[in-house]
Each structure stands twice: as C-alpha cells, then as structure tokens.
Enzyme design. Sequence first.
Site, short mmCIF file in Angstrom:
data_model
loop_
_atom_site.label_atom_id
_atom_site.label_comp_id
_atom_site.label_asym_id
_atom_site.label_seq_id
_atom_site.Cartn_x
_atom_site.Cartn_y
_atom_site.Cartn_z
N LYS A 40 -4.66 -0.57 -8.10
CA LYS A 40 -4.03 0.63 -8.67
C LYS A 40 -2.99 0.23 -9.72
O LYS A 40 -2.90 0.85 -10.79
CB LYS A 40 -3.38 1.47 -7.56
CG LYS A 40 -4.42 2.18 -6.71
CD LYS A 40 -3.82 2.80 -5.46
CE LYS A 40 -4.95 3.32 -4.56
NZ LYS A 40 -4.48 3.81 -3.26
N GLN A 84 0.66 4.17 0.30
CA GLN A 84 -0.62 3.58 0.68
C GLN A 84 -0.84 3.70 2.19
O GLN A 84 0.01 3.29 2.97
CB GLN A 84 -0.67 2.11 0.23
CG GLN A 84 -1.99 1.43 0.47
CD GLN A 84 -3.13 2.01 -0.38
OE1 GLN A 84 -2.96 2.32 -1.55
NE2 GLN A 84 -4.29 2.17 0.24
N ASP A 107 -1.59 11.72 -4.78
CA ASP A 107 -2.71 11.50 -3.86
C ASP A 107 -3.19 12.84 -3.29
O ASP A 107 -4.24 12.89 -2.65
CB ASP A 107 -2.27 10.59 -2.70
CG ASP A 107 -3.08 9.32 -2.63
OD1 ASP A 107 -4.02 9.17 -3.44
OD2 ASP A 107 -2.78 8.47 -1.76
#
Length: 282
Positions: A40, A84, A107
Amino acid sequence: MRARLAGEIEAFTKRFGIAPSLSVVLVGEDPASVTYVGAKEKASREAGMISEAVRLPATSSKDRVITAVESLNRDPARQGILVQLPLPRHIDPDVVVQAIDPTKDVDGLHPYNLGLLLAGRPRFAPATPSGIQQLLIEENVETSGAHVVICGRSNIVGRPLAAILLGRGKGANSTVTVCHTGTRDLKVITRSADILVAAAGQPDLIRGDMIRPGAVVIDVGVNRINDPGRKSGFRLVGDVKFDEAVDVASLITPVPGGVGPMTIAMLLRNTLVAALASRAGK
Ligand code: NAD
C-alpha cells in the site's frame, strides 16, 4: 486504473500545492500484514501520494492504538486513514475502526460508512468489493440481472459486495445470494451462479464441478500453504482450485495478482475522494 489515478492525483497536487495523504496504522508484525502495508505504501507513493505507516508494537494497548488513530484524525494534512487488520487478539478491531473519523475512513469499514453503503449512498465502499465491481466493469461482464453467488459474509468482503451489487447503477443490479458456513448444498447454489465470488479463506473450496460452464469466477481468497520447495516455505493460493476452474469458467481472476492489486487501486481512489472532500469549498 493506477495510471489514471496518478493523473488525477497530479492535478490535485498542482491545484492545492500538497499531495493527498494516506496513513496506515500497523500493529505488530504479522507477516502478511507487513507485506500488505508495504504494498500500500509503495502503490500510494508511486501514484504521487504522501504515504505514511504508523508502526506500533504487537504489545500496544487498545488505548495506545486509539490514541494514534485520534492523532491522525485531528491532523488536517492526513486525509486517508486505515488500520491494517487483523489486529493482535487482545484488541477489539470494532472499537478501533469506530475511532477512525468516518470522513477519513478510506477502508470504508466504519459502521457509518457501511450504513451509507447499505442505504445505497456509498461514500467510501470497502476497497476489496469496490475492486471486484471495477474488475467486472472493466471486463464488460454483464452484472444487470446476473445471479451473483458470494461465498463469505464478512464485513470486509462478502456483505459490502452484496450491498454494492444490489445497487442500481453500472456494474450492479444483480440478483445476489450470499453463502456462509451455515449454507446447505453449497454446490447446488454455486452452480447456479453467472458470477461466482469466493471469499471464504478456504483453500480449494471451489472445485471445477461447482462452477457452471461459462461462469465468471472471482477468487478473493489469499491463503498461505506450506511449500518446502520454496525459499519462503509457503505459497499463496486462492479459494478456487484454479487448474480445474480455468477449464470451466469463461473468465477467472488469478491468485496472487487478481483482486489484490484492484483492492490497492480502490484504496488510492478512496483516498483521493477523501482529499477532494476535505478541500471542497477551499
Ligand atoms: P473471514 O474469515 O472474515 O470470512 C470468511 C467468510 O467465509 C465467513 O463469513 C464464513 O461464513 C465464510 N466461509 C468460511 N468457510 C466457508 C465454507 N466452507 N463455505 C461457505 N462459506 C464459508 O475472511 P475475509 O476477511 O472475508 O477474507 C476472506 C478471504 O479473502 C481470505 O482468504 C482473505 O485473505 C482474502 N482477502 C483478500 C483480499 C484481497 O485484497 N485480495 C482482501 C480481503 C480478504
């Protein structure tokens, strides 16, 4: 898609004098998570974004992680934030995700954003299901009226994908069936799919005879299986037995290399959307 986004990011940077920024919070050193966060960071830098990883030790308390998230929330130079997952077992991921400012939750996992998606007014749709929809659009797969069968009901993949494909627009308007661990006769259902999405985290769950000839197969699974022949000691496989499926399906995504890169592209897109929204009217 990343090349297209890079052009839009360049235009943003020229206009506002600063690039959009993505911050990733990583707690601990789970090897798969370390790899994902690295990918990422690399992709966002290559696209011209400011990328920052906040790395915390696995022993961090829930409050320590939330403090890090809140500090990013307050910083106007940070427009995209993601934590994450999975987090170490002693930290409840729901509490941490809820601490993210929903306007920076690129997200799309904050309940507010999941709610908007379910209401048919998505702001940030979670990156993996958005990437799956984009793949279908880019490959000209007809989704309108198609029967889509999704194996998996997680908040990250299965549920939001069902909500996206139930929408009315392009790359949607599908009839959706969601299967899970309580589903009976999985094979009967998967064989009725025009588009079959495997997101169960079970290697080789979908065998060739579970696929209707000509169906489109999207393999979301990323499973590490031991492989002493490799230097790393493992290899990655999906949820679909590729060698069997490739003879039956009309289109199929590989693992690795299919849904994963699309997920990252969608994350960058969500970050640009967040950055543009933060500048609206300025
Ligand atoms: P999860 O464990 O949270 O959810 C798995 C779901 O699959 C559950 O809802 C469960 O009910 C269902 N399931 C499990 N076994 C099943 C079976 N035998 N039959 C039918 N349903 C079954 O996992 P997740 O976070 O949704 O991830 C799923 C897979 O996708 C994992 O392999 C993960 O690594 C991968 N993944 C890939 C990406 C990517 O970018 N490529 C992103 C997210 C997740």
